[in-house]
Motif scaffolding. Structure first.
Motif, PDB file in Angstrom:
ATOM      1  N   VAL A 160      -7.154  -7.709   6.499  1.00 27.97           N
ATOM      2  CA  VAL A 160      -6.116  -6.700   6.778  1.00 27.97           C
ATOM      3  C   VAL A 160      -6.714  -5.305   6.970  1.00 27.97           C
ATOM      4  CG1 VAL A 160      -4.297  -8.042   5.663  1.00 27.97           C
ATOM      5  CG2 VAL A 160      -5.560  -6.338   4.317  1.00 27.97           C
ATOM      6  N   SER A 161      -7.823  -5.019   6.292  1.00 30.79           N
ATOM      7  CA  SER A 161      -8.441  -3.703   6.493  1.00 30.79           C
ATOM      8  C   SER A 161      -9.067  -3.607   7.880  1.00 30.79           C
ATOM      9  CB  SER A 161      -9.490  -3.415   5.413  1.00 30.79           C
ATOM     10  OG  SER A 161     -10.587  -4.303   5.509  1.00 30.79           O
ATOM     11  N   GLU A 162      -9.606  -4.716   8.394  1.00 32.64           N
ATOM     12  CA  GLU A 162     -10.157  -4.692   9.744  1.00 32.64           C
ATOM     13  C   GLU A 162      -9.048  -4.454  10.774  1.00 32.64           C
ATOM     14  OE1 GLU A 162     -12.899  -7.267  12.891  1.00 32.64           O
ATOM     15  OE2 GLU A 162     -12.851  -7.866  10.770  1.00 32.64           O
ATOM     16  N   ILE A 163      -7.902  -5.086  10.558  1.00 30.81           N
ATOM     17  CA  ILE A 163      -6.769  -4.856  11.464  1.00 30.81           C
ATOM     18  C   ILE A 163      -6.300  -3.406  11.351  1.00 30.81           C
ATOM     19  CG2 ILE A 163      -4.396  -5.501  12.009  1.00 30.81           C
ATOM     20  CD1 ILE A 163      -5.052  -8.315  10.904  1.00 30.81           C
ATOM     21  N   SER A 164      -6.195  -2.902  10.123  1.00 23.29           N
ATOM     22  CA  SER A 164      -5.750  -1.522   9.917  1.00 23.29           C
ATOM     23  C   SER A 164      -6.744  -0.525  10.508  1.00 23.29           C
ATOM     24  CB  SER A 164      -5.551  -1.253   8.423  1.00 23.29           C
ATOM     25  OG  SER A 164      -4.955   0.000   8.205  1.00 23.29           O
ATOM     26  N   LYS A 173      -1.584   5.213  14.105  1.00 19.41           N
ATOM     27  CA  LYS A 173      -1.161   5.797  12.834  1.00 19.41           C
ATOM     28  C   LYS A 173      -0.538   4.760  11.890  1.00 19.41           C
ATOM     29  CE  LYS A 173      -0.412  10.323  14.967  1.00 19.41           C
ATOM     30  NZ  LYS A 173       0.551  11.412  15.262  1.00 19.41           N
ATOM     31  N   PRO A 174      -1.285   3.715  11.542  1.00 21.40           N
ATOM     32  CA  PRO A 174      -0.773   2.767  10.547  1.00 21.40           C
ATOM     33  C   PRO A 174      -0.623   3.478   9.207  1.00 21.40           C
ATOM     34  CG  PRO A 174      -3.109   2.398  10.899  1.00 21.40           C
ATOM     35  CD  PRO A 174      -2.673   3.407  11.919  1.00 21.40           C
ATOM     36  N   TYR A 175       0.385   3.092   8.431  1.00 23.59           N
ATOM     37  CA  TYR A 175       0.607   3.818   7.181  1.00 23.59           C
ATOM     38  C   TYR A 175       0.708   2.941   5.945  1.00 23.59           C
ATOM     39  CZ  TYR A 175       5.515   2.872   8.463  1.00 23.59           C
ATOM     40  OH  TYR A 175       6.687   2.273   8.839  1.00 23.59           O
ATOM     41  N   GLN A 176       0.891   1.634   6.092  1.00 24.00           N
ATOM     42  CA  GLN A 176       0.789   0.791   4.895  1.00 24.00           C
ATOM     43  C   GLN A 176       0.724  -0.688   5.261  1.00 24.00           C
ATOM     44  OE1 GLN A 176       4.154   2.116   2.640  1.00 24.00           O
ATOM     45  NE2 GLN A 176       5.606   0.760   3.617  1.00 24.00           N
ATOM     46  N   THR A 177       0.109  -1.425   4.354  1.00 28.24           N
ATOM     47  CA  THR A 177      -0.014  -2.875   4.442  1.00 28.24           C
ATOM     48  C   THR A 177       0.353  -3.442   3.081  1.00 28.24           C
ATOM     49  OG1 THR A 177      -1.805  -2.777   6.081  1.00 28.24           O
ATOM     50  CG2 THR A 177      -1.628  -4.795   4.769  1.00 28.24           C
ATOM     51  N   ASP A 178       1.114  -4.529   3.069  1.00 29.05           N
ATOM     52  CA  ASP A 178       1.433  -5.135   1.772  1.00 29.05           C
ATOM     53  C   ASP A 178       1.442  -6.654   1.868  1.00 29.05           C
ATOM     54  OD1 ASP A 178       4.337  -6.264   1.953  1.00 29.05           O
ATOM     55  OD2 ASP A 178       4.540  -4.277   2.813  1.00 29.05           O
ATOM     56  N   HIS A 179       1.342  -7.258   0.682  1.00 24.55           N
ATOM     57  CA  HIS A 179       1.577  -8.693   0.565  1.00 24.55           C
ATOM     58  C   HIS A 179       3.076  -8.876   0.513  1.00 24.55           C
ATOM     59  CE1 HIS A 179       1.814 -12.745  -1.043  1.00 24.55           C
ATOM     60  NE2 HIS A 179       0.514 -12.891  -0.865  1.00 24.55           N
ATOM     61  N   ASN A 189       2.425  -1.997   8.975  1.00 25.18           N
ATOM     62  CA  ASN A 189       3.303  -1.027   9.622  1.00 25.18           C
ATOM     63  C   ASN A 189       2.493   0.073  10.294  1.00 25.18           C
ATOM     64  OD1 ASN A 189       4.921  -1.321   6.540  1.00 25.18           O
ATOM     65  ND2 ASN A 189       5.668  -2.315   8.370  1.00 25.18           N
ATOM     66  N   TRP A 190       2.987   0.508  11.458  1.00 24.88           N
ATOM     67  CA  TRP A 190       2.414   1.680  12.117  1.00 24.88           C
ATOM     68  C   TRP A 190       3.561   2.555  12.616  1.00 24.88           C
ATOM     69  CZ3 TRP A 190       2.240  -3.261  14.185  1.00 24.88           C
ATOM     70  CH2 TRP A 190       2.868  -3.468  15.407  1.00 24.88           C
ATOM     71  N   GLU A 191       3.237   3.750  13.057  1.00 26.15           N
ATOM     72  CA  GLU A 191       4.258   4.757  13.356  1.00 26.15           C
ATOM     73  C   GLU A 191       5.111   4.378  14.560  1.00 26.15           C
ATOM     74  OE1 GLU A 191       3.494   9.147  14.617  1.00 26.15           O
ATOM     75  OE2 GLU A 191       3.589   9.094  12.423  1.00 26.15           O
TER      76      GLU A 191
END
Length: 432
Positions: A160-164, A173-179, A189-191
């Protein structure tokens, strides 16, 4: 002025371009064009046999031509020598009306003539599963309530960090990733942006997530309900409408911050909801999410009624704050271009006809929905949704030639499903 792709290739080290279009079923089709030939591809388009894709065409039809949009160029962060280009479809020098991106662009142009621009953001959910698709890939991800599980999130940090990081590099401008609420399920999510920009990025995101997951020995799936006992995969859209630099949905004097234009837009979605489902929930499996029993986590998080509320996730439409609403009907299988087109078509109809969405139902629809009279329910299956679309004059008029072409192919898909013999039928009927 559009970007000069030959110059961009030299300056950015791009060797090849993927000239890509998305067919009616959301499948991404492409040709790989050397940078040295991109000029002719922009001028003449890349040729395809349309019948070989999910488009309503025949083997006798002339070449389907995909004309790349230079302004949509995205350089693959994990393979920077390749540039991805969304394309518009033409045949015999005329735009293909059923082409999903063509359709969205036409509706955006119609809104622009009234001085309106729809801006949206999407919440992309997906599962990371084993390559054979049998189970979530993380065998340690077994909590009954796994949503926001920190450990499970960090066990997939590399993916997920590679995608972000890729989205950051692309300026999204991605702003969060969650399980998310199911084991093995994530959301990124991105803007928000213009509806076409969001659709192009949504399309590319699905390709990117699959590609990066595959690089890590995993498989990313956007299937609505891959596991019967786990929460399904949604694709919620956050919607606002703008006139010039002003948010036309914002009214801070309203209890939930929504203007009359916003309520009428919602009224349009409620008016056509059953028909919209044929587009936003486009496959047989979609209705295993919408009409699911309570999942292992305790809730499906999917709507089953045509209702709206304030900040309440048990409804089809949620108003979480002023000037926007969240449309929670669509699932992960939705075609990114058709999602935006369907929302815009139904919403603008609501504004033109000042459709009343009715009162907000600020109650838990999962537990108390049965206490409310007159509430419409969402279709039980794809066939019901297709019949609703067939009978919906609003979408038939707004979406034009797309509707019969889409329904023709979807009826063929439904017939193929009905011909399929399941193990459940054998288990329950062999000894009848």
């Amino acid at each position: 002025m559009s970007l000069d792709l030959e110059t961009a290739a030299r300056e950015r080290g791009i060797k090849y371009f993927l000239v890509s279009f998305t067919d009616l079923f959301g499948t991404q089709r492409a040709k790989l064009v050397p940078a040295a030939a991109i000029g002719s591809a922009c001028r003449d388009g890349a040729g395809f046999a349309g019948f070989a894709t999910w488009l309503d065409m025949t083997p006798a039809d002339p070449d389907l031509v995909a004309v790349p949009d230079p302004d949509g160029l995205i350089q693959l962060p994990w393979k920077p020598e390749v540039g991805w280009l969304p394309a518009d479809l033409a045949m015999a020098s005329r735009p293909v009306a059923q082409g999903p991106r063509n359709l969205l662009k036409r509706l955006i142009a119609e809104a622009a003539r009234d001085g309106l621009q729809m801006k949206t953001g999407v919440e992309c959910e997906f599962f990371l599963i084993t390559p054979d698709g049998a189970a979530p890939a993380d065998t340690a991800d077994r909590q009954m309530k796994p949503c926001y599980d920190q450990s499970a999130l960090m066990r997939r940090y590399d993916v997920v960090s590679e995608i972000s990081d890729a989205m950051l590099a692309l300026g999204w401008k991605p702003y969060q990733t969650d399980h998310e609420d199911a084991n093995g399920q994530f959301e990124m999510n991105w803007e928000y942006d213009d509806a076409l920009v969001t659709a192009d990025r949504h399309t590319f995101f699905k390709y990117m997530a699959r590609s990066i997951a595959e690089k890590h020995g995993l498989r990313a799936t956007f299937m609505p309900k891959p596991f019967a006992d786990l929460t399904g995969t949604g694709c919620h859209a956050h919607v606002s409408l703008w006139r010039g630099g002003e948010n036309a949905f914002c009214d801070r004097s309203d209890a939930v911050g929504l203007s009359q234009a916003g309520y009428h837009f919602i009224g349009g979605l409620i008016h056509s909801a059953e028909a919209l489902a044929a587009i936003t929930n486009p496959c047989v499996n979609s209705y295993k999410r919408l009409n699911a029993p309570r999942t292992a986590s305790g809730a499906t998080w999917a709507p089953n009624t045509v209702t709206y509320a304030g900040d309440n996730r048990t409804h089809m439409i949620r108003i979480p704050g002023s000037g926007r609403f969240e449309f929670r009907l669509a699932d992960g299988a939705v075609n990114p271009y058709l999602l935006q087109a369907a929302i815009l078509a139904a919403g603008l109809d609501g504004m033109r006809h000042r459709r009343d969405p009715g009162p907000r139902l600020d109650l838990n629809m999962y537990t108390h929905g049965h206490t409310v009279e007159g509430v419409k329910r969402l279709p039980l299956n794809l066939l019901d949704a297709m019949r609703a679309l067939e009978g919906n004059a609003v979408l038939s008029e707004a979406l034009g030639d797309f509707v019969p072409s889409y329904l023709k192919l979807k009826h063929e898909e439904w017939s193929a499903y009905c011909r399929h013999l399941t193990q459940w039928e054998r288990d329950t009927t062999l000894d009848c």
